[in-house]
Design a protein around this motif. Structure first.
Motif, PDB file in Angstrom:
ATOM      1  N   ILE A  38       0.844  -1.205   0.000  1.00 45.11           N
ATOM      2  CA  ILE A  38       0.000   0.000   0.000  1.00 45.11           C
ATOM      3  C   ILE A  38       0.870   1.243   0.000  1.00 45.11           C
ATOM      4  N   ASN A  39       1.904   1.243   0.827  1.00 50.43           N
ATOM      5  CA  ASN A  39       2.784   2.396   0.886  1.00 50.43           C
ATOM      6  C   ASN A  39       3.596   2.587  -0.381  1.00 50.43           C
ATOM      7  N   ILE A  40       3.917   1.496  -1.065  1.00 52.44           N
ATOM      8  CA  ILE A  40       4.641   1.627  -2.333  1.00 52.44           C
ATOM      9  C   ILE A  40       3.762   2.324  -3.359  1.00 52.44           C
ATOM     10  N   GLY A  70      -9.731   8.888  -0.953  1.00 48.47           N
ATOM     11  CA  GLY A  70      -9.965   7.566  -1.525  1.00 48.47           C
ATOM     12  C   GLY A  70     -10.469   6.594  -0.484  1.00 48.47           C
ATOM     13  N   ALA A  71      -9.852   6.636   0.704  1.00 48.17           N
ATOM     14  CA  ALA A  71     -10.231   5.716   1.766  1.00 48.17           C
ATOM     15  C   ALA A  71     -11.671   5.942   2.203  1.00 48.17           C
ATOM     16  N   TYR A  72     -12.009   7.197   2.472  1.00 47.76           N
ATOM     17  CA  TYR A  72     -13.366   7.490   2.940  1.00 47.76           C
ATOM     18  C   TYR A  72     -14.403   7.218   1.868  1.00 47.76           C
ATOM     19  N   THR A  73     -14.093   7.581   0.610  1.00 46.19           N
ATOM     20  CA  THR A  73     -15.045   7.322  -0.476  1.00 46.19           C
ATOM     21  C   THR A  73     -15.326   5.839  -0.582  1.00 46.19           C
ATOM     22  N   SER A  74     -14.257   5.056  -0.643  1.00 44.54           N
ATOM     23  CA  SER A  74     -14.417   3.617  -0.787  1.00 44.54           C
ATOM     24  C   SER A  74     -15.216   3.036   0.372  1.00 44.54           C
ATOM     25  N   THR A  75     -14.879   3.465   1.588  1.00 50.01           N
ATOM     26  CA  THR A  75     -15.564   2.947   2.766  1.00 50.01           C
ATOM     27  C   THR A  75     -17.041   3.287   2.746  1.00 50.01           C
ATOM     28  N   ILE A  76     -17.353   4.554   2.461  1.00 47.21           N
ATOM     29  CA  ILE A  76     -18.751   4.975   2.488  1.00 47.21           C
ATOM     30  C   ILE A  76     -19.544   4.261   1.396  1.00 47.21           C
ATOM     31  N   LEU A  77     -18.942   4.104   0.233  1.00 48.68           N
ATOM     32  CA  LEU A  77     -19.653   3.412  -0.840  1.00 48.68           C
ATOM     33  C   LEU A  77     -19.960   1.973  -0.463  1.00 48.68           C
ATOM     34  N   VAL A  78     -18.979   1.311   0.172  1.00 49.29           N
ATOM     35  CA  VAL A  78     -19.179  -0.098   0.511  1.00 49.29           C
ATOM     36  C   VAL A  78     -20.128  -0.255   1.691  1.00 49.29           C
ATOM     37  N   ARG A 131     -13.442  -6.580   4.517  1.00 52.17           N
ATOM     38  CA  ARG A 131     -12.498  -6.941   3.470  1.00 52.17           C
ATOM     39  C   ARG A 131     -13.293  -7.219   2.198  1.00 52.17           C
ATOM     40  N   PRO A 132     -12.668  -7.033   1.037  1.00 53.42           N
ATOM     41  CA  PRO A 132     -13.384  -7.344  -0.213  1.00 53.42           C
ATOM     42  C   PRO A 132     -13.619  -8.854  -0.338  1.00 53.42           C
ATOM     43  N   SER A 133     -14.502  -9.215  -1.230  1.00 54.84           N
ATOM     44  CA  SER A 133     -14.692 -10.647  -1.460  1.00 54.84           C
ATOM     45  C   SER A 133     -14.969 -10.889  -2.929  1.00 54.84           C
ATOM     46  N   ILE A 134     -14.508 -12.019  -3.406  1.00 53.00           N
ATOM     47  CA  ILE A 134     -14.791 -12.400  -4.799  1.00 53.00           C
ATOM     48  C   ILE A 134     -15.538 -13.719  -4.782  1.00 53.00           C
ATOM     49  N   THR A 135     -16.564 -13.788  -5.601  1.00 50.04           N
ATOM     50  CA  THR A 135     -17.208 -15.098  -5.782  1.00 50.04           C
ATOM     51  C   THR A 135     -17.345 -15.355  -7.269  1.00 50.04           C
ATOM     52  N   ILE A 136     -16.576 -16.288  -7.748  1.00 54.09           N
ATOM     53  CA  ILE A 136     -16.790 -16.728  -9.134  1.00 54.09           C
ATOM     54  C   ILE A 136     -17.506 -18.054  -9.028  1.00 54.09           C
ATOM     55  N   PRO A 137     -18.783 -18.067  -9.364  1.00 64.90           N
ATOM     56  CA  PRO A 137     -19.591 -19.256  -9.041  1.00 64.90           C
ATOM     57  C   PRO A 137     -19.002 -20.524  -9.633  1.00 64.90           C
ATOM     58  N   GLY A 138     -18.941 -21.501  -8.762  1.00 65.01           N
ATOM     59  CA  GLY A 138     -18.448 -22.796  -9.215  1.00 65.01           C
ATOM     60  C   GLY A 138     -16.947 -22.920  -9.146  1.00 65.01           C
ATOM     61  N   LEU A 139     -16.238 -21.757  -9.201  1.00 67.63           N
ATOM     62  CA  LEU A 139     -14.781 -21.862  -9.315  1.00 67.63           C
ATOM     63  C   LEU A 139     -14.067 -21.489  -8.017  1.00 67.63           C
ATOM     64  N   PHE A 140     -14.471 -20.355  -7.470  1.00 71.20           N
ATOM     65  CA  PHE A 140     -13.504 -19.670  -6.624  1.00 71.20           C
ATOM     66  C   PHE A 140     -14.243 -18.706  -5.711  1.00 71.20           C
ATOM     67  N   GLY A 189      -5.453   4.519  -0.685  1.00 70.53           N
ATOM     68  CA  GLY A 189      -6.383   4.782   0.408  1.00 70.53           C
ATOM     69  C   GLY A 189      -7.453   3.728   0.512  1.00 70.53           C
ATOM     70  N   SER A 190      -8.023   3.373  -0.641  1.00 64.67           N
ATOM     71  CA  SER A 190      -9.076   2.366  -0.639  1.00 64.67           C
ATOM     72  C   SER A 190      -8.545   1.037  -0.096  1.00 64.67           C
ATOM     73  N   LEU A 191      -7.373   0.641  -0.558  1.00 62.81           N
ATOM     74  CA  LEU A 191      -6.786  -0.610  -0.072  1.00 62.81           C
ATOM     75  C   LEU A 191      -6.509  -0.539   1.420  1.00 62.81           C
ATOM     76  N   TYR A 192      -5.981   0.604   1.854  1.00 60.93           N
ATOM     77  CA  TYR A 192      -5.679   0.793   3.276  1.00 60.93           C
ATOM     78  C   TYR A 192      -6.935   0.594   4.119  1.00 60.93           C
ATOM     79  N   ALA A 193      -8.029   1.264   3.677  1.00 62.87           N
ATOM     80  CA  ALA A 193      -9.266   1.198   4.467  1.00 62.87           C
ATOM     81  C   ALA A 193      -9.737  -0.235   4.617  1.00 62.87           C
TER      82      ALA A 193
END
Lengths: 406, 289, 326
Positions: C40-42, C68-76, C147-156, C229-233
Motif C-alpha cells: 500500500i505504501n509503495i 480515496g479511503a473514505y469514499t471507498s468505505t462509504i460506498l461499501v 475486506r473485499p470478497s470475490i465469488t466466481i460461481p463454481g470456481l472460486f 487509500g481504498s486498499l488501506y481502508a
C-alpha cells in the motif's frame, strides 16, 4: 556494462530485502522451560505516552515479581513470565500491525493494557479470532460486546464514573444548576462529553457550554473567555490529560472563575496539582483520587507505588495499577483453571466474578449495558485538591455494580 | 455581547498573536535565507523551554538570563546542526526536499531524546511574576504582561539587528538576492549558517519565554510547527514583518472567533479564510513577488 | 529486442516469481501483514514520486489517500456497493478533487503550491474530524470496514480474510501501478513532465500549457493515492482523520526521499527498507525505536542525499579503487 551492473545491484538489493524480511523475525525457539508471554501494544511515544509507559511498566513489574518467586504454577508446569511491549504511536494501522506481530510471532495469549480506543478497534479484529484475551482502557462502546468474548475492560469507563460522580456532586452541592464541560477533541473526549452530559442532566444540571479543544493547544484563554461568559456553576474537564487539564485549571483561576471544578475522568491528581499550582487547583474534584501511598491503599499498593517512584522518578497513578490487578486476576484464574487456554480462563473469570487484588476488589459486570460481562469495576476514591494535595474524601458510590460495601 | 468580553478577546488576541509570531519568525527567516522548511523548528522551541526549565527551576536563574541562555544554547545547537547536516545538503540537487526530510528525522530524534532525558510528563517552570491585573473585568496576569513586553522587545531587537548591524544587513541582502549578495563579497555560506542559528535561537527564545505560562513537554514540537507554518503562509515566506503580522492576524482571528464559535468551527473558519486570502494574494500578506 | 532488454525482462520475471512464491517460503501472518502495508505504501510513494517528477511536492497527498479511503468505505458500507466498484470510484474521486484543487493552486509556483497543499490537508482533516459526523464518523472514524470478497460461481470464492490472500491482491495492484508509472515515465507525457519540472517557462515558450499538464500529472498521481487509500481502508478495517494528516504524510515522503527521487525504484526501495527496518528490527526497542529510526533517516540523507538508489554510485569509487590496487 553500466546497465548490467545496475541490474545486478538491483537484484542484490532485492535479495537483501527478502533476507532482511524473513530473518528479522523475533519468534524465539521453544525454550526448555515454559514461558508465558504477556504482550501489549501502547503509545510509548507522542502525547499519550504518559498513559502507555505506566501500563507497560506494570507488566514488567508483575513479571519481575512472579519470576522472583520462581514462576507461575499452572497445572503441572511452572511458567516464567516474559513481557513484550510495542509502540503503536497512536496509529490504528501500527496497532494492528503490532497486534499481528504479538499474536503470530510472539504467540501471546494475553494482551494486558491498552489506550486509545481507535487503536483498540484496530487490534480487536486481530486478537479476537486468535482468542487472545485483551484487557484495556479502551473507552468506547464498540470495545465490549458478546461478539468479542475475549475483550475485557480493566477499569471503570466514563459510563460508570459519570453517573456516580454527578450523583455525588449534586448531593454535596445542591445549588449547582449549570455546568460547562471542556474536553480534548478526540474519541475519549467525545465519549466523556456524552456520558457527562447524560449524567449531569439526570441530576438536574444543565450543560450551558461544551468545548472540544485541539490537542496541542496551550493558550486556553480564547475559549475559556466564552465559557465563563455563560457563568457556569461547575466546570468539568472530563478526559483531559494532566498537562492540558492543569493549564485549563490555572487559566480559569487567572480569569477569575470561582465555581466548582471537577475532573471526572482525570487519572493523575498529583501531576495536575503540581503543574497548575496549589491555589489554582484548590477544590478540584477527582474520581480517580486514591492516594496510593495512603491508609486507604493496601500495603502491596503502597509498596508498588514506592518502587515505581524509586525506579522512574514519576508518581504511579491509580489507573496504571489496574494492569497489575489484571495480571493478578488472570494469573490466579490460570492457576485455578490449571491451563493457559483463554476460553477456559475467560469462563473461569466470568464465573468467579469477584476478585481480590492488591488494589482492592474487582468485580466483572456489564451484562445489561453490553450484553456480556466483560467490564471490570473497582473502587473509586473521590478526592479533592486541598492545600496542594489530593485529599481523599470518600469512596464513590458506584451503585448497582456489585462492588462490596466499604 | 458584553463590551468587556470584546476587550478580553482583544487582549487574548495580543497574547496569542505574539506567541504565534515569535514562533514563526525563526521559521520564516530560515526559509527566506536558505529555502529550507525546517520541520525541526518546533523541537527548537521545545528545547528552549527545557533550557529555561533547568536554568530557572534547577539552577535558580532569573527569567531574563534564562531567555538569554536559551538563545545562546539553541542558537549554537542550530549552527552545529546546520554545519553537520544541512550545509552538505544544500550543495546537492533537490536540496529543498532532502533538507526538509532530514529536518523531519531530526525532529523525531530530538523529541525522543527529550523523552529519554527528561521523561514524558509535563514539567512546570516556576513563574517569577505572580499576580493578576483586573481592569474592570478584563484580566491579564502579570506574567503574561511581562511576557508580551519581553516578546515585543525581542522583536525590536531582531529588527535592530537586521536593520542596523552589518551582519543583519548582510542577512537581508542574501534573503533578497543570493547572487547579488555574493557579488558584493558576502560569504553566503557563513550567512546561511548564522541565519539558521538565529532562526533556531528565536524559536528557543520563544519556548523559554512561554515556558512558565504553559509548562514544558517533549511533545510540544508537533503542534508548534503546524501553527508556525500557518503563520508563515499567511504572512509571506521569508518576510519578518510578514511573520509578525501573520501571527497577530491569526491570533486575533482565533481569539475573536472563539468568542462566538466552538474551537472546531473556529479552525475551519480560520483555514478557509487563509485559503481565501492566499487565492487572492498567493504571496501572503507581506510576501515578496 | 536486443540482449539488454531481454536481460531486464528476465530479471523482472524472476523478481515477480519470487514475490508470488513468498507464501511458499513462509506462512507467517505477520510477514504478510507487513508486506501488505509495504505494498500500500509503495503505491502511495510511487504516486507521490510521480508528482515530484513534475516538480511539485504535494503535502496533501495523504489527504487524497484519505479521500480515496473514505469514499471507498462509504460506498461499501453505506451504499452496499461491492469493493471492486468502490475502489475505482474512489480513485476517480481523488482524481476529480485533485483536478479541482489543481485549477486553483497550480497557478502558483513551487513553494506556494507546497504551502497550499499544507492548508488543504489540514482543512480536510478538520472537516473530516468535526463536520458531517454521521457520514464521516468524526474523530473516532469509521470502523469494521469489511475486506473485499470475490465469488466466481463454481470456481472460486475468497473473503480475503487471510493476509496471504490480500497480499496477492495488493501485489497485483502494485505491479499494475509500477507498470503504469513506468510507462508514463518513458512516454512522451513523461518527457513533458520532466521538462516542466526543469523549466516551466521553456515549455510554455513552445506553446504548451505547462499548468494544464501539471494539473493532469497531479490528478494521475492523486488517483493512485486514492487507490492506496481504498486498499488501506479495507485492509486495516478502521480509518480516522488523523491517519491522513500532515504528520502522517511525512513518513511516506521520507520513504521517497530516502529511497531516491526520480526513478520508480527509489520509492520502492525506500519504502521496503524503512518499513522492514521499523517493523522487524526496531519495533522491539520500545522507546528507542523512533530515535534510531530518525537517526537512520538523517544519516542516509546526509551521506546519500540522492537516496539509497544511488548506493552503487557512492560505492563504486571504492570498488574501482580496490580493483586498481590489484
Amino acid at each position: 556494462m553500466m546497465r548490467e551492473k545496475r541490474m545486478m545491484i538491483t537484484v542484490c538489493f532485492f535479495m537483501m530485502f527478502f533476507v532482511l524480511l524473513l530473518t528479522g523475525q523475533t519468534g524465539k525457539a521453544v525454550a526448555a522451560e515454559k514461558v508465558l508471554v504477556i504482550g501489549t501494544t501502547l503509545p510509548l511515544s507522542g502525547p499519550a505516552a504518559g498513559w502507555g509507559l505506566g501500563l507497560s511498566r506494570m507488566n514488567d513489574f508483575f513479571a519481575e515479581d512472579i519470576n522472583k518467586k520462581g514462576g507461575l504454577k499452572i497445572g503441572k508446569d511452572v511458567y516464567k513470565i516474559k513481557t513484550v511491549s510495542y509502540d503503536h504511536k497512536g496509529s490504528p494501522s501500527e496497532a494492528a500491525a503490532n497486534a499481528t506481530k504479538l499474536v503470530s510471532q510472539d504467540k501471546i495469549q494475553y494482551l494486558i493494557g491498552g489506550v486509545i480506543a481507535a487503536t483498540g478497534m484496530a487490534i480487536l479484529p486481530v486478537t479476537q479470532p486468535a482468542k487472545v484475551v485483551t484487557t484495556s482502557l479502551w473507552w468506547g462502546k464498540g470495545i465490549i460486546g458478546s461478539d468479542k468474548p475475549f475483550s475485557f475492560r480493566q477499569t471503570v469507563s466514563q459510563m460508570e464514573i459519570a453517573p456516580a460522580m454527578y450523583a455525588w456532586i449534586k448531593k454535596n452541592n445542591p445549588n449547582i444548576k449549570t455546568m460547562a464541560q471542556i474536553n480534548p477533541n478526540d474519541t475519549s473526549g467525545w465519549d466523556t462529553a456524552a456520558a457527562v452530559r447524560e449524567a449531569a442532566e439526570a441530576n438536574g444540571i444543565q450543560v450551558v457550554a461544551q468545548e472540544f479543544f485541539e490537542r496541542g493547544t496551550k493558550d486556553m484563554y480564547p475559549f475559556l473567555t466564552r465559557i465563563l461568559a455563560k457563568k457556569p456553576d461547575l466546570i468539568d474537564v472530563g478526559a483531559t490529560t494532566p498537562g492540558d487539564g492543569a493549564l485549563i485549571v490555572k487559566q480559569l483561576y487567572e480569569l477569575g472563575y470561582k465555581g466548582v471544578k471537577a475532573w471526572t475522568c482525570g487519572t493523575n491528581p498529583i501531576e495536575i496539582i503540581k503543574l497548575c499550582g496549589d491555589e489554582a487547583a484548590e477544590g478540584l474534584l477527582f474520581a480517580y483520587g486514591q492516594d496510593l501511598n495512603g491508609p486507604n491503599s493496601s500495603p502491596e499498593t503502597r509498596a508498588l507505588s514506592k518502587r515505581y517512584m524509586a525506579k522512574f522518578k514519576e508518581p504511579l497513578a491509580p489507573h496504571h495499577v489496574t494492569s497489575y490487578a489484571m495480571l493478578e486476576i488472570f494469573a490466579q484464574a490460570m492457576g485455578k483453571a490449571g491451563t493457559t487456554d483463554t476460553t477456559a480462563v475467560s469462563n473461569f473469570v466470568e464465573k468467579t466474578k469477584t476478585f481480590n487484588t492488591s488494589f482492592g476488589p474487582f468485580v466483572l459486570v456489564g451484562k445489561q449495558k453490553y450484553g456480556i460481562e466483560r467490564q471490570f469495576v473497582h473502587r473509586m476514591m473521590l478526592a479533592q485538591a486541598r492545600g496542594g494535595k489530593p485529599v481523599e474524601i470518600e469512596w464513590l458510590a458506584l451503585p448497582g455494580l456489585g462492588l462490596p460495601k466499604y | 455581547m458584553d463590551i468587556t468580553l470584546l476587550f478580553q478577546g482583544g487582549l487574548n488576541g495580543v497574547m496569542l498573536g505574539l506567541n504565534y509570531a515569535l514562533i514563526a519568525l525563526g521559521l520564516s527567516l530560515i526559509f527566506g535565507i536558505m529555502g529550507i522548511v525546517n520541520f525541526a523548528h518546533g523541537e527548537m522551541y521545545m528545547l528552549g523551554g527545557y533550557v529555561a526549565y533547568f536554568l530557572i527551576g534547577r539552577l535558580g536563574f532569573d527569567f531574563i538570563s534564562a531567555i538569554v541562555g536559551a538563545v545562546v544554547v539553541i542558537g549554537l545547537l542550530g549552527m552545529l546542526l546546520e554545519k553537520i547536516i544541512f550545509r552538505p545538503l544544500t550543495l546537492r540537487p533537490k536540496e529543498a526536499l532532502t533538507s526538509m526530510i532530514a529536518a523531519v528525522g531530526l525532529a523525531w530524534v530530538l523529541q525522543m531524546l527529550a523523552v529519554i532525558c527528561f521523561g514524558d510528563l509535563d514539567r512546570k517552570v516556576p513563574s517569577t511574576f505572580k499576580g493578576i491585573i483586573n481592569m474592570g473585568g478584563v484580566v491579564i496576569t502579570k506574567e503574561r504582561l511581562v511576557t508580551i513586553i519581553i516578546g515585543i522587545a525581542l522583536v525590536l531587537l531582531l529588527n535592530l539587528f537586521l536593520l542596523r548591524t552589518r551582519m543583519g544587513n548582510a542577512i537581508r541582502a542574501v534573503a533578497q538576492d543570493k547572487e547579488a549578495a555574493a557579488l558584493q563579497g558576502i560569504k553566503v555560506s557563513r550567512i546561511s549558517a548564522l541565519s539558521f542559528g538565529i532562526g533556531c535561537a528565536l524559536a528557543g527564545s520563544a519556548g523559554a519565554l512561554m515556558s512558565p505560562i504553559f509548562s514544558v513537554s517533549p511533545f510540544l514540537g508537533g503542534e508548534v510547527i503546524l501553527k508556525a507554518f500557518l503563520v508563515v503562509i499567511l504572512g509571506g515566506m521569508g518576510s519578518i514583518p510578514g511573520a509578525m503580522l501573520g501571527g497577530l492576524v491569526l491570533g486575533f482571528i482565533e481569539s475573536f472567533g472563539s468568542l462566538f464559535f466552538t474551537v472546531p468551527t473556529v479552525s475551519a473558519i480560520t483555514f478557509s479564510l487563509i485559503i481565501l486570502i492566499l487565492i487572492i494574494r498567493p504571496q501572503g500578506l507581506l510576501g515578496h513577488e | 529486442m536486443n540482449k539488454k532488454n531481454k536481460a531486464s525482462y528476465i530479471v523482472y520475471c524472476v523478481i515477480l516469481a519470487a514475490l508470488f512464491a513468498v507464501p511458499l517460503i513462509t506462512r507467517e501472518p505477520y510477514v504478510f501483514h507487513i508486506l501488505c502495508l509495504i505494498g500500500i505504501n509503495i503505491i502511495f510513494a510511487c504516486s507521490l514520486n510521480a508528482i515530484l517528477n513534475i516538480g511539485e511536492l504535494n503535502l496533501a497527498h495523504a489527504a487524497f489517500m484519505g479521500i480515496g479511503a473514505y469514499t471507498s468505505t462509504i460506498l461499501v458500507m453505506r451504499l452496499s456497493l461491492p469493493f471492486w466498484l468502490a475502489m475505482p470510484v474512489a480513485m476517480l474521486a481523488s482524481a476529480i478533487i485533485s483536478l479541482a484543487i489543481g485549477f486553483l493552486t497550480l497557478r502558483f509556483k513551487g513553494a506556494y503550491f507546497l504551502l497550499f497543499t499544507f492548508l488543504f490537508a489540514e482543512l480536510v482533516r478538520i472537516l473530516l474530524s468535526n463536520f458531517w459526523i454521521d457520514i464521516f464518523g468524526g474523530i473516532p472514524g469509521l470502523t469494521n470496514i469489511p475486506r473485499p470478497s470475490i465469488t466466481i460461481p463454481g470456481l472460486f470464492h475468497t473473503k480475503f480474510s487471510s493476509n496471504i490472500d490480500f497480499y496477492y491482491l495488493i501485489m497485483i495492484l502494485v505491479i499494475l501501478t509500477v507498470f503504469v508509472m513506468r510507462r508514463m515515465d518513458t512516454s512522451r507525457l513523461g518527457m513533458l513532465f520532466r521538462a516542466i519540472s526543469q523549466s516551466e517557462s521553456l515549455v510554455e515558450s513552445t506553446g504548451i500549457s505547462a499548468t494544464r499538464f501539471k494539473i493532469l500529472g497531479c490528478a494521475i498521481g492523486c488517483c493512485f493515492a486514492g487507490l492506496a487509500g481504498s486498499l488501506y481502508a479495507h485492509f486495516v478495517g478502521i480509518i480516522t482523520p488523523n491517519d491522513f494528516s500532515i504528520h502522517a504524510v511525512l513518513a511516506p515522503v521520507a520513504y521517497v526521499v530516502v529511497g531516491g527521487m526520480g526513478s520508480i525504484y527509489g520509492p520502492i526501495l525506500g519504502t521496503s527498507f524503512l518499513m522492514v527496518l521499523s517493523h522487524f528490527y526496531l519495533r522491539q526497542l520500545g522507546l528507542y525505536e523512533l530515535l534510531i529510526y530518525g537517526v537512520v533517516i538523517v544519516m542516509i540523507i546526509r551521506f546519500m542525499p540522492e537516496g539509497l538508489i544511488s548506493l552503487p554510485r557512492v560505492v563504486s569509487p571504492w570498488f574501482s579503487q580496490l580493483s586498481r590496487k590489484e
